[in-house]
Write a protein that holds these residues in place. Structure first.
Motif, short mmCIF file in Angstrom:
data_model
loop_
_atom_site.label_atom_id
_atom_site.label_comp_id
_atom_site.label_asym_id
_atom_site.label_seq_id
_atom_site.Cartn_x
_atom_site.Cartn_y
_atom_site.Cartn_z
N TRP A 1 0.82 -1.22 0.00
CA TRP A 1 0.00 0.00 0.00
C TRP A 1 0.85 1.27 0.00
CZ3 TRP A 1 -0.32 -4.10 3.41
CH2 TRP A 1 -1.34 -5.03 3.12
N ILE B 1 -0.20 4.22 -2.21
CA ILE B 1 -1.32 5.01 -1.71
C ILE B 1 -0.82 6.01 -0.67
CG2 ILE B 1 -3.49 4.92 -0.42
CD1 ILE B 1 -4.02 2.21 -1.73
N ALA C 1 -8.98 0.40 -1.55
CA ALA C 1 -7.98 -0.61 -1.91
C ALA C 1 -8.72 -1.93 -2.08
CB ALA C 1 -6.90 -0.71 -0.84
N VAL D 1 -10.76 6.64 -1.31
CA VAL D 1 -9.82 5.71 -1.94
C VAL D 1 -10.10 4.31 -1.42
CG1 VAL D 1 -7.39 5.12 -2.29
CG2 VAL D 1 -8.08 7.53 -2.10
N VAL E 1 -5.00 -1.72 4.36
CA VAL E 1 -4.44 -0.52 3.75
C VAL E 1 -4.22 0.57 4.79
CG1 VAL E 1 -6.76 0.35 3.14
CG2 VAL E 1 -4.76 1.20 1.92
N VAL F 1 -10.18 6.44 3.40
CA VAL F 1 -9.45 5.31 2.83
C VAL F 1 -10.02 4.03 3.43
CG1 VAL F 1 -7.20 4.22 2.50
CG2 VAL F 1 -7.35 6.71 2.61
N MET G 1 -8.95 1.53 -6.35
CA MET G 1 -7.59 1.05 -6.61
C MET G 1 -7.61 -0.48 -6.61
SD MET G 1 -4.89 3.15 -6.89
CE MET G 1 -3.64 2.09 -6.20
N LEU H 1 -2.74 7.78 -9.36
CA LEU H 1 -3.46 8.11 -8.13
C LEU H 1 -3.27 9.56 -7.71
CD1 LEU H 1 -5.27 7.34 -5.79
CD2 LEU H 1 -3.27 6.37 -4.62
N ALA I 1 -0.93 2.53 -9.36
CA ALA I 1 -0.87 3.73 -8.54
C ALA I 1 -0.32 4.95 -9.27
CB ALA I 1 -0.02 3.47 -7.31
#
Length: 536
Positions: free
Chosen positions: A364, A367, A464, A462, A388, A436, A531, A513, A510
């Motif tokens: 991660w 991110i 993951a 976001v 994440v 997130v 993502m 991102l 990524a």
């Protein structure tokens, strides 16, 4: 005046500007009066979302989050969030209607009837009280706010019988209860100052969530003592993590405990030193442990203090400062015994911990790097109980100010990130806020994206996405259990987001991102950034 107006009038008198909840048949008398008293209402799509939003609101505003829910199932729905706030000592007031007086315990089949609402909730929160009059409702709410100011801040519940809520009552002037702040024992302050003065160059500070309101005092104390500052997750950025004495979130690491065991004095401020902070490490100290806490019961829990200091963290630290001034202990002077350079010690410990967290959080890291590069220094990141976050962000994402990383530490609940981010953005519209989450946790509270759309919040989310509950999948495999119930359908989240009125993007890597985050922060509503992660 009705009981409902008494409740709303009392909330307004205590500075409440926003409430979170869903109107229902039994709580409409509360809604009648919100506008007249200048209280804005946020409607989530589920009461659990209301509770998480109130939690996020409270963490970043330093004011209690308030939930208005109707009786029965709505009260039950908000309790997951309220118990999450309980575990992390977040001030929250839940107000609900209850059975009319005389019907409680009769099992009569009244709409939304619960066997014993207040009794059951009281077993989960700091307290729950069923009032018997409008005047008592106002006084009880005033008592709750006084407690938030002076005691360990935890959620409470006030149940107002339906006939009290809707019935007429005498005019009521909401009063603010004076709050008696607990003063630390003067002798204990002097003993602590003596210990700290002698331990300069061999002292460290540990900060938890109870130190969030004492950031300035922690900074001065750390510089005065040349003391490295280690934090729990809830204490993250109490000391700016770019400060040379900041070690960051550390207490889950054996290396951190090796360091703390070798210190002459450890000053622990507002922390439980609990399993959720330590992740299996043992809270063992080789030297003297000083503990500051506003909760008397917490002073010896999980680790017995050699010298307990009862009181508000900021107030106790200011008294310690005054005593250290009298002893000539000031920032920048050499330690009494010519011991180590605190900055060099903090840097070495930080480097060792960074090496470990980099290996754990590698999947991660992109991110984390994107958030670091794009966000403003005071931006707020609301995380979920997802890998994440607890592997990828909790330590590596350096924050500058307290309460800029929101995480449900004690309860480790799924679904927290999005509604908590909504509450944070409502409280602080002037600051960037990002949520997130993992795909598993997002499915708990995905409908709250519609709330963010309705409020026109420029809120990046976001996600993951790894197709299930990755941590539990890994634990099953480690124990020789064939994975069951952990591999989940990952919807096309970007399309779902657009269906709810938000923006949606899907990224297979990524590289894009940072640009996606920048676009989301500049948008006029929320954006879900999906993502897709290779790791399963």
């Amino acid at each position: 005046m009705t009981g409902g107006e008494v409740v709303v009038r009392t909330l307004a008198a205590h500075g409440v500007e926003h409430v979170f909840g869903i109107p229902g048949t039994h709580n409409l008398e509360l809604y009648r009066h919100l506008g007249a008293h200048g209280i804005a209402h946020v409607t989530p799509r589920h009461e659990q979302g209301a509770g998480y939003a109130a939690d996020g609101y409270a963490r970043v505003s330093a004011r209690p989050g308030v939930c208005l829910v109707t009786a029965g199932p709505a009260l039950m729905n908000v309790l997951v969030a309220a118990t999450t706030a309980y575990a992390d000592s977040i001030p929250m007031l839940v107000v609900s209607p209850g059975l009319p007086r005389g019907l409680e315990g009769r099992d009569s089949g009244f709409l939304h009837e619960l066997k014993d609402a207040s009794g059951g909730v009281g077993r989960l929160l700091a307290w729950s009280r069923r009032v018997e009059s409008a005047e008592e409702a106002g006084e009880t709410i005033a008592e709750a706010f006084a407690g938030f100011r002076t005691e360990r801040p935890r959620p409470v519940h006030v149940e107002v019988p339906l006939d009290v809520l809707e019935g007429a009552t005498d005019p009521f002037a909401a009063a603010i209860r004076p709050a008696a702040v607990v003063a630390p024992d003067p002798d204990a302050i002097e003993q602590a100052a003596d210990l700290l003065a002698r331990a300069r160059g061999a002292a460290s500070i540990v900060v938890g969530g109870g130190a969030r309101g004492a950031a300035a005092e922690v900074l001065r104390m750390a510089e005065r003592l040349g003391a490295p500052v280690l934090s729990t997750t809830n204490g993250k950025a109490v000391l700016d993590e770019n400060h040379p004495l900041a070690v960051g979130v550390a207490l889950r690491s054996p290396r951190a405990w090796q360091h703390l065991h070798g210190e002459r004095v450890v000053l622990a401020i507002g922390t439980e030193l609990a399993d959720t902070d330590l992740a299996g490490q043992r809270a063992e100290f080789g030297g003297t442990l000083l503990r500051i806490d506003v909760d008397r019961a917490q002073l010896h829990r999980n680790a017995v203090a050699d010298l307990p200091l009862l009181g508000d963290a900021a107030a106790v630290l200011r008294r310690l400062e005054a005593s250290l001034d009298e002893r000539g202990v000031r920032a920048g002077a050499e330690g009494a015994d010519g011991h180590r350079d605190g900055v060099a010690c903090a840097a070495a410990l930080r480097a060792a911990l960074d090496q470990g967290s980099a290996a754990i959080g590698a999947p991660w890291a992109p991110i984390c790097e994107a958030l670091t590069d794009v966000l403003e220094p005071d931006a707020i990141v609301a995380g979920d109980s997802a890998r994440v976050c607890y592997m990828g962000l909790t330590r590596p994402l350096w924050r500058r100010v307290p309460s800029s990383y929101l995480y449900p530490t004690g309860a480790s609940t799924l679904g927290y990130g999005l509604p908590a981010a909504i509450g944070a953005k409502v409280a602080r519209p002037d600051r960037q806020v990002v949520a997130v989450m993992g795909d598993g946790g997002l499915m708990f509270t995905l409908p709250e994206l519609a709330t963010a759309v309705e409020l026109k919040l420029p809120l990046p989310l976001v996600v993951a996405t790894d197709g299930g509950y990755g941590q539990i999948r890994g634990q099953m495999i480690e124990r020789g259990i064939a994975p069951v119930g952990v591999d989940l359908l990952a919807p096309d989240f970007a399309t779902v987001a657009r269906g709810l009125g938000a923006r949606g993007e899907t990224l297979d890597g990524a590289d894009n991102l940072p640009d996606a985050l920048a676009r989301a922060l500049a948008a006029d509503g929320p954006t879900l950034i999906d993502m897709r992660m290779e790791d399963r």
